[in-house]
Design a protein around this motif. Structure first.
Motif, PDB file in Angstrom:
ATOM      1  N   SER A   1       0.515  -1.173  -0.485  1.00 33.43           N
ATOM      2  CA  SER A   1       0.144  -0.372  -0.109  1.00 33.43           C
ATOM      3  C   SER A   1       0.736   1.149  -0.013  1.00 33.43           C
ATOM      4  CB  SER A   1      -1.315   0.148   1.368  1.00 33.43           C
ATOM      5  OG  SER A   1      -1.895   1.321   1.145  1.00 33.43           O
ATOM      6  N   ALA A   2       1.451   0.919   0.753  1.00 29.46           N
ATOM      7  CA  ALA A   2       2.443   2.151   0.317  1.00 29.46           C
ATOM      8  C   ALA A   2       3.122   2.638  -0.951  1.00 29.46           C
ATOM      9  CB  ALA A   2       3.380   2.282   1.459  1.00 29.46           C
ATOM     10  N   VAL A   3       3.654   1.286  -1.290  1.00 32.76           N
ATOM     11  CA  VAL A   3       3.891   1.513  -2.649  1.00 32.76           C
ATOM     12  C   VAL A   3       3.038   2.375  -3.377  1.00 32.76           C
ATOM     13  CG1 VAL A   3       5.234   0.607  -4.701  1.00 32.76           C
ATOM     14  CG2 VAL A   3       6.040  -0.051  -2.228  1.00 32.76           C
ATOM     15  N   SER A   4       2.321   1.719  -3.868  1.00 33.58           N
ATOM     16  CA  SER A   4       0.463   2.582  -4.347  1.00 33.58           C
ATOM     17  C   SER A   4       0.568   3.706  -4.132  1.00 33.58           C
ATOM     18  CB  SER A   4       0.269   2.115  -3.963  1.00 33.58           C
ATOM     19  OG  SER A   4      -0.350   0.062  -4.503  1.00 33.58           O
ATOM     20  N   ILE A   5       0.706   4.200  -2.628  1.00 32.87           N
ATOM     21  CA  ILE A   5      -0.116   5.318  -1.864  1.00 32.87           C
ATOM     22  C   ILE A   5       1.391   6.135  -2.957  1.00 32.87           C
ATOM     23  CG2 ILE A   5       0.226   7.488  -0.097  1.00 32.87           C
ATOM     24  CD1 ILE A   5      -0.961   5.117   1.115  1.00 32.87           C
ATOM     25  N   LEU A   6       2.456   6.097  -2.546  1.00 38.79           N
ATOM     26  CA  LEU A   6       3.972   6.683  -2.657  1.00 38.79           C
ATOM     27  C   LEU A   6       4.064   6.698  -5.161  1.00 38.79           C
ATOM     28  CD1 LEU A   6       6.784   5.908  -0.465  1.00 38.79           C
ATOM     29  CD2 LEU A   6       5.529   7.767  -1.186  1.00 38.79           C
ATOM     30  N   THR A   7       3.643   5.622  -4.945  1.00 39.84           N
ATOM     31  CA  THR A   7       3.269   6.100  -7.201  1.00 39.84           C
ATOM     32  C   THR A   7       2.961   6.836  -7.680  1.00 39.84           C
ATOM     33  OG1 THR A   7       3.781   3.677  -6.802  1.00 39.84           O
ATOM     34  CG2 THR A   7       3.056   4.374  -9.288  1.00 39.84           C
ATOM     35  N   ARG A   8       1.728   6.913  -6.740  1.00 40.87           N
ATOM     36  CA  ARG A   8       0.613   8.031  -7.351  1.00 40.87           C
ATOM     37  C   ARG A   8       0.858   9.611  -6.545  1.00 40.87           C
ATOM     38  NH1 ARG A   8      -5.067   5.758  -5.905  1.00 40.87           N
ATOM     39  NH2 ARG A   8      -5.759   6.984  -7.780  1.00 40.87           N
ATOM     40  N   VAL A   9       1.568   9.427  -5.494  1.00 37.10           N
ATOM     41  CA  VAL A   9       1.722  10.633  -5.273  1.00 37.10           C
ATOM     42  C   VAL A   9       2.867  11.616  -4.269  1.00 37.10           C
ATOM     43  CG1 VAL A   9      -0.948  10.798  -4.438  1.00 37.10           C
ATOM     44  CG2 VAL A   9       1.268  10.488  -2.451  1.00 37.10           C
ATOM     45  N   GLY A  10       3.086  10.229  -4.720  1.00 37.26           N
ATOM     46  CA  GLY A  10       4.962  10.078  -3.729  1.00 37.26           C
ATOM     47  C   GLY A  10       5.938  11.895  -4.829  1.00 37.26           C
ATOM     48  N   THR A  11       6.665  12.377  -4.741  1.00 35.91           N
ATOM     49  CA  THR A  11       7.503  13.461  -4.983  1.00 35.91           C
ATOM     50  C   THR A  11       9.257  12.779  -4.464  1.00 35.91           C
ATOM     51  OG1 THR A  11       7.834  14.972  -2.767  1.00 35.91           O
ATOM     52  CG2 THR A  11       5.850  15.525  -3.672  1.00 35.91           C
ATOM     53  N   LEU A  12      10.041  13.505  -5.002  1.00 40.61           N
ATOM     54  CA  LEU A  12      11.653  13.575  -5.305  1.00 40.61           C
ATOM     55  C   LEU A  12      12.060  13.378  -3.942  1.00 40.61           C
ATOM     56  CD1 LEU A  12      12.756  15.988  -8.199  1.00 40.61           C
ATOM     57  CD2 LEU A  12      12.649  13.148  -7.737  1.00 40.61           C
ATOM     58  N   LYS A  13      11.265  13.318  -3.054  1.00 41.89           N
ATOM     59  CA  LYS A  13      11.890  13.545  -1.394  1.00 41.89           C
ATOM     60  C   LYS A  13      12.003  12.252  -0.537  1.00 41.89           C
ATOM     61  CE  LYS A  13       8.288  15.455   1.126  1.00 41.89           C
ATOM     62  NZ  LYS A  13       7.955  16.764   2.156  1.00 41.89           N
ATOM     63  N   SER A  14      11.033  11.032  -1.809  1.00 44.46           N
ATOM     64  CA  SER A  14      10.669  10.288  -1.679  1.00 44.46           C
ATOM     65  C   SER A  14      11.326   8.812  -2.187  1.00 44.46           C
ATOM     66  CB  SER A  14       9.044   9.470  -1.083  1.00 44.46           C
ATOM     67  OG  SER A  14       8.768  10.248  -0.694  1.00 44.46           O
ATOM     68  N   VAL A  15      12.322   9.394  -3.568  1.00 41.88           N
ATOM     69  CA  VAL A  15      13.167   8.338  -3.666  1.00 41.88           C
ATOM     70  C   VAL A  15      13.653   7.841  -2.506  1.00 41.88           C
ATOM     71  CG1 VAL A  15      14.571   8.454  -5.526  1.00 41.88           C
ATOM     72  CG2 VAL A  15      12.819   9.444  -5.741  1.00 41.88           C
ATOM     73  N   PRO A  16      14.946   8.716  -2.228  1.00 39.73           N
ATOM     74  CA  PRO A  16      15.549   7.607  -1.314  1.00 39.73           C
ATOM     75  C   PRO A  16      15.464   6.704  -0.316  1.00 39.73           C
ATOM     76  CG  PRO A  16      16.302  10.721  -1.566  1.00 39.73           C
ATOM     77  CD  PRO A  16      14.870  10.294  -1.638  1.00 39.73           C
ATOM     78  N   ALA A  17      13.837   7.007  -0.510  1.00 44.71           N
ATOM     79  CA  ALA A  17      13.607   6.039   0.645  1.00 44.71           C
ATOM     80  C   ALA A  17      12.723   4.603   0.006  1.00 44.71           C
ATOM     81  CB  ALA A  17      12.034   6.291   1.786  1.00 44.71           C
ATOM     82  N   LEU A  18      12.809   5.121  -1.092  1.00 47.50           N
ATOM     83  CA  LEU A  18      12.476   3.639  -1.853  1.00 47.50           C
ATOM     84  C   LEU A  18      13.495   3.149  -2.789  1.00 47.50           C
ATOM     85  CD1 LEU A  18       9.656   5.853  -4.636  1.00 47.50           C
ATOM     86  CD2 LEU A  18       9.330   3.648  -2.770  1.00 47.50           C
ATOM     87  N   GLU A  19      14.351   3.750  -2.929  1.00 51.42           N
ATOM     88  CA  GLU A  19      15.917   2.951  -3.252  1.00 51.42           C
ATOM     89  C   GLU A  19      16.481   2.513  -1.813  1.00 51.42           C
ATOM     90  OE1 GLU A  19      17.824   6.474  -6.940  1.00 51.42           O
ATOM     91  OE2 GLU A  19      18.022   6.592  -4.474  1.00 51.42           O
ATOM     92  N   GLU A  20      16.549   3.001  -0.894  1.00 51.15           N
ATOM     93  CA  GLU A  20      17.164   2.610   0.215  1.00 51.15           C
ATOM     94  C   GLU A  20      16.255   0.674   0.809  1.00 51.15           C
ATOM     95  OE1 GLU A  20      17.789   2.058   4.667  1.00 51.15           O
ATOM     96  OE2 GLU A  20      17.681   4.188   4.237  1.00 51.15           O
ATOM     97  N   ALA A  21      14.938   0.643  -0.256  1.00 51.79           N
ATOM     98  CA  ALA A  21      14.121  -0.262   0.470  1.00 51.79           C
ATOM     99  C   ALA A  21      14.198  -1.230  -0.526  1.00 51.79           C
ATOM    100  CB  ALA A  21      12.137   0.077   0.653  1.00 51.79           C
TER     101      ALA A  21
END
Length: 270
Positions: free
Chosen positions: A221-241
């Motif tokens: 669900s977290a990934v789905s939310i970020l896919t739709r409303v995430g901004t560039l500041k979430s990219v480091p967290a996604l890359e780490e995960a």
């Protein structure tokens, strides 16, 4: 209580009750209008509204149910004050479904709907009231605070609030929306994900914080939310995960990063 007839009215004497005179007056106000209050004598006067005690006539029901009738709004406003909670619920349901706006009674209807949030905790009733408020509430009318209190009251009891109540907090921009919705979402991601998306950027940090959650459904669900409303500041967290994800989840995270970067480039070029 004992009743003693007096001219065109009468005197009610109530003894042996465990509530204050002020509380008795508040309850009595549902039957009419409290006019004068004498706390030192433990007496108050009121006029009884007989219409609140009798069944609705077929003629009244017809007017209440016809949004085109000139008295539709004023009559349903009166029904919101009825002693019968069933008639109150029916009035709120009619008002939530009306398609045309009515400015003359907006403040009165909005205020009364907000008061009703404190009068009945049944989920069906509160859902109807919240949906009606989505149509009738105005910015700064205090209903956002009233709704937040009602939602907190329900969650503290261990129950889930109706979706429309939380939706009202999100749509009205209430400061309580974020903390309330995040708490609900982490416990039931599937049910509350769409409202997290609707909340937009305010949901981003909460979603990013759950990318390493033990619950797979919450991570998805977290990934789905970020896919739709995430901004560039979430990219480091996604890359780490990405490093700790399985193949399926890794692919979804990489897709989310791509979408976010494409959105970021599009935003910068506008």
């Amino acid at each position: 209580p004992s009743f003693y007839a007096r001219r065109d009215g009468g005197l009610f004497v109530i003894e042996g009750i465990g509530i204050s005179l002020e509380e008795v007056a508040e309850i009595s106000g549902k039957f009419g209008e409290v006019e004068e209050f004498y706390p030192e004598l433990r007496i108050f006067t009121m006029s009884l509204d007989v219409d609140r005690l009798v069944e609705a006539t077929p003629e009244l029901v017809s007017k209440l149910s016809d949004p085109e009738h000139p008295a539709f709004f004023v009559l349903n406003l009166a029904e919101l004050n009825h002693i019968d909670i069933g008639r109150v619920r029916d009035a709120a349901e009619r008002l939530r479904g009306v398609e045309r706006e009515e400015q003359r009674f907006r403040k009165e209807i909005s205020r009364r709907l907000g008061e009703l949030l404190e009068e009945d905790d049944s989920p069906d009733f509160l859902e109807i009231i919240a949906e009606a408020l989505l149509m009738w509430a105005e910015k700064g009318d205090g209903n956002g605070i009233a709704m937040a209190h009602a939602v907190n009251r329900i969650t503290l009891s261990g129950a889930e609030p109706p979706r429309s109540m939380v939706g009202f907090l999100v749509k009205s921009g209430s400061a309580a929306a974020g903390p309330v919705l995040e708490s609900l979402w982490t416990r039931n991601a599937q049910r509350w994900e769409s409202l997290m998306v609707e909340m937009g950027a305010e949901a981003e940090e909460a979603a990013a914080n759950q990318l390493d959650a033990e619950d797979r459904g919450l991570r998805n669900s977290a990934v789905s939310i970020l896919t739709r409303v995430g901004t560039l500041k979430s990219v480091p967290a996604l890359e780490e995960a990405v490093g700790g994800a399985d193949d399926e989840l890794r692919a979804r995270m990489e897709e989310a990063i791509q979408f976010i970067r494409e959105r970021g480039i599009a935003t910068e070029s506008e």
